[in-house]
Design a protein around this motif. Structure first.
Motif, short mmCIF file in Angstrom:
data_model
loop_
_atom_site.label_atom_id
_atom_site.label_comp_id
_atom_site.label_asym_id
_atom_site.label_seq_id
_atom_site.Cartn_x
_atom_site.Cartn_y
_atom_site.Cartn_z
N SER A 4 0.83 -1.20 0.00
CA SER A 4 0.00 0.00 0.00
C SER A 4 0.86 1.26 0.00
CB SER A 4 -0.92 0.01 1.23
OG SER A 4 -0.15 0.28 2.40
N ALA A 5 0.28 2.35 -0.45
CA ALA A 5 0.97 3.65 -0.38
C ALA A 5 1.29 3.96 1.07
CB ALA A 5 0.11 4.74 -0.99
N LYS A 6 0.41 3.58 1.97
CA LYS A 6 0.61 3.85 3.39
C LYS A 6 1.89 3.18 3.91
CE LYS A 6 -2.42 4.17 7.38
NZ LYS A 6 -3.67 3.72 8.01
N ILE A 45 -0.23 8.49 9.10
CA ILE A 45 0.76 7.41 9.17
C ILE A 45 1.61 7.54 10.43
CG2 ILE A 45 2.87 6.52 8.08
CD1 ILE A 45 1.48 7.26 5.35
N LEU A 46 2.07 8.75 10.71
CA LEU A 46 2.88 8.99 11.91
C LEU A 46 2.10 8.66 13.17
CD1 LEU A 46 4.70 12.24 10.77
CD2 LEU A 46 5.74 9.98 11.10
N ALA A 47 0.81 8.95 13.18
CA ALA A 47 -0.02 8.61 14.34
C ALA A 47 -0.09 7.09 14.53
CB ALA A 47 -1.42 9.20 14.18
N ASP A 48 -0.24 6.34 13.43
CA ASP A 48 -0.24 4.87 13.51
C ASP A 48 1.10 4.36 14.04
OD1 ASP A 48 -2.82 4.64 12.48
OD2 ASP A 48 -2.13 4.21 10.43
N ASP A 78 7.37 -4.93 11.01
CA ASP A 78 6.81 -4.11 12.09
C ASP A 78 6.05 -2.92 11.53
OD1 ASP A 78 8.09 -5.70 14.04
OD2 ASP A 78 9.85 -4.38 14.10
N VAL A 79 6.62 -2.29 10.53
CA VAL A 79 6.04 -1.08 9.96
C VAL A 79 4.75 -1.41 9.21
CG1 VAL A 79 6.42 0.85 8.36
CG2 VAL A 79 8.28 0.06 9.86
N ILE A 80 4.79 -2.45 8.39
CA ILE A 80 3.60 -2.84 7.64
C ILE A 80 2.47 -3.20 8.60
CG2 ILE A 80 2.62 -4.58 6.09
CD1 ILE A 80 5.36 -4.59 4.65
N ARG A 81 2.78 -3.97 9.63
CA ARG A 81 1.75 -4.34 10.61
C ARG A 81 1.19 -3.11 11.32
NH1 ARG A 81 5.76 -8.74 12.15
NH2 ARG A 81 5.02 -10.58 11.04
N ALA A 82 2.04 -2.13 11.60
CA ALA A 82 1.60 -0.92 12.31
C ALA A 82 0.63 -0.09 11.48
CB ALA A 82 2.81 -0.08 12.71
#
Length: 152
Positions: A4-6, A45-48, A78-82
């Motif tokens: 994803s872009a995210k 994204i930063l909030a996630d 870790d990042v993708i899961r977050a």
């Protein structure tokens, strides 16, 4: 797998943070400008990432965002899961929770094998290895095969 872009934006923002020599916080505006990430999207994204304990924010004149953990301990997984949830899901369920009739039950093994293959890469690559451009040999060896670059 579809990235994803995210997830892509989250990883790029973290690489930018990890690559800063001074270790000082960086504003969301600067992160967005440097990595061409839309500001509103980046804020979400930063909030996630903050909720997942990956980044922290600092208020004030010299405030901004920085890693909450060592870059060497934060993996791509870790990042993708977050920001996006589980690495593999089948209509919103984890592969081990999916059930099929006996004719299609082999699909569950395919989904679980796919998740295992993704983990083999995503759990070995850290933000530090991306920021320093020193990817693990297990990853670079996969890209040495010309077939890996083909879009089929």
């Amino acid at each position: 797998m579809r990235v994803s872009a995210k997830s892509d934006y989250a990883l790029r923002a973290l690489i930018e943070m990890a690559g800063r020599d001074d270790g000082r916080p960086v504003s969301a505006e600067e992160l967005g400008r440097l990595q061409e990430i839309p500001h509103g999207f980046l804020q979400a994204i930063l909030a996630d990432l903050r909720r997942a304990g990956v980044v922290m924010s600092q208020r004030g004149q010299s405030g901004g965002w920085r890693l909450a953990r060592e870059a060497s301990t934060v993996t791509v997984a870790d990042v993708i899961r977050a920001v996006d949830g589980p690495l593999v899901s089948v209509y919103g369920l984890r592969p081990e929770a999916v059930t099929y009739n006996e004719k299609a039950d082999g699909l569950q093994q395919v989904w679980i094998a796919a998740r295992s293959a993704l983990r083999d890469v995503f759990e070995k690559v850290t933000i530090d290895s991306l920021a320093t451009r020193e990817l693990p040999q297990e990853v670079t060896s996969r890209t040495a095969d010309e077939d890996a670059w083909q879009p089929h």
